[in-house]
Every structure is written in structure tokens, then in C-alpha cells.
Motif scaffolding. Structure first.
Motif, PDB file in Angstrom:
ATOM      1  N   SER A  23       0.824  -1.203   0.000  1.00  0.00           N
ATOM      2  CA  SER A  23       0.000   0.000   0.000  1.00  0.00           C
ATOM      3  C   SER A  23       0.858   1.254   0.000  1.00  0.00           C
ATOM      4  N   LEU A  24       0.221   2.309  -0.423  1.00  0.00           N
ATOM      5  CA  LEU A  24       0.807   3.638  -0.380  1.00  0.00           C
ATOM      6  C   LEU A  24      -0.316   4.566   0.051  1.00  0.00           C
ATOM      7  N   GLN A  29      -1.969  -1.069  -3.837  1.00  0.00           N
ATOM      8  CA  GLN A  29      -1.220  -0.812  -5.064  1.00  0.00           C
ATOM      9  C   GLN A  29      -1.537  -1.947  -6.042  1.00  0.00           C
TER      10      GLN A  29
END
Length: 90
Positions: A23-24, A29
Motif C-alpha cells: 500500500s501507499l 497498489q
């Protein structure tokens, strides 16, 4: 779902894997592959999932053998939460 639950049995000892999506900014993602967090039984993976903070659960999924009609091969966070609620009755 009540009628289906009353007639169904779920094998919570079936092999399963809890995966997390990279994740970001707390967003999956999609161009990346999820990675394994825990390998064990469906029950163990549900327990580990439920111990994660509610705000990050959307980043996880459980993969297991399908057990129609209640358990699909890939369980979404919403599906895992429902199974957790019904675990005592199934």
C-alpha cells in the motif's frame, strides 16, 4: 443469508493464507502482488485478520479452498468479517 447459513457447514480447519496488498497512503497498489502474512487454517487466518486495525483491513484478503455457498477461494475483508460473526454457528 440466514437460510443458507442454517444449512451450511464451513470447515474452519481448511488450509488458508492471509495476504496483504502493498500500500501507499493506505491504498492498495494494484500493480503489485499481495504478500503472505500468515499460513495456517481458515480459523487462524480469520483471527489474525480480525486483530488488524479496522482502518487497514481493506488491505488484506484470505485465500482458501472454496466451500460453496459461503466460502469463496478469495475472501474479501467484508466476507471475512461476516464469517467471523457466524463462526460460532457454522
Amino acid at each position: 443469508m440466514g437460510d443458507v447459513v442454517a444449512e451450511s457447514k464451513v470447515d474452519f480447519s481448511a488450509p488458508a493464507v492471509l495476504n496483504k496488498w502493498p500500500s501507499l497512503a493506505n491504498q492498495r497498489q494494484p500493480d503489485r502482488e499481495p504478500y503472505q502474512v500468515i499460513e495456517g487454517t481458515l480459523d487462524e487466518c480469520i483471527t489474525a485478520f480480525m486483530q488488524k486495525p479496522a482502518a487497514t483491513r481493506h488491505l488484506y484478503e484470505i485465500r482458501t479452498l472454496a466451500q460453496p455457498p459461503l466460502v469463496t477461494g478469495i475472501l474479501s475483508p467484508e466476507h471475512v468479517i461476516e464469517l467471523s460473526r457466524w463462526r460460532e454457528f457454522l
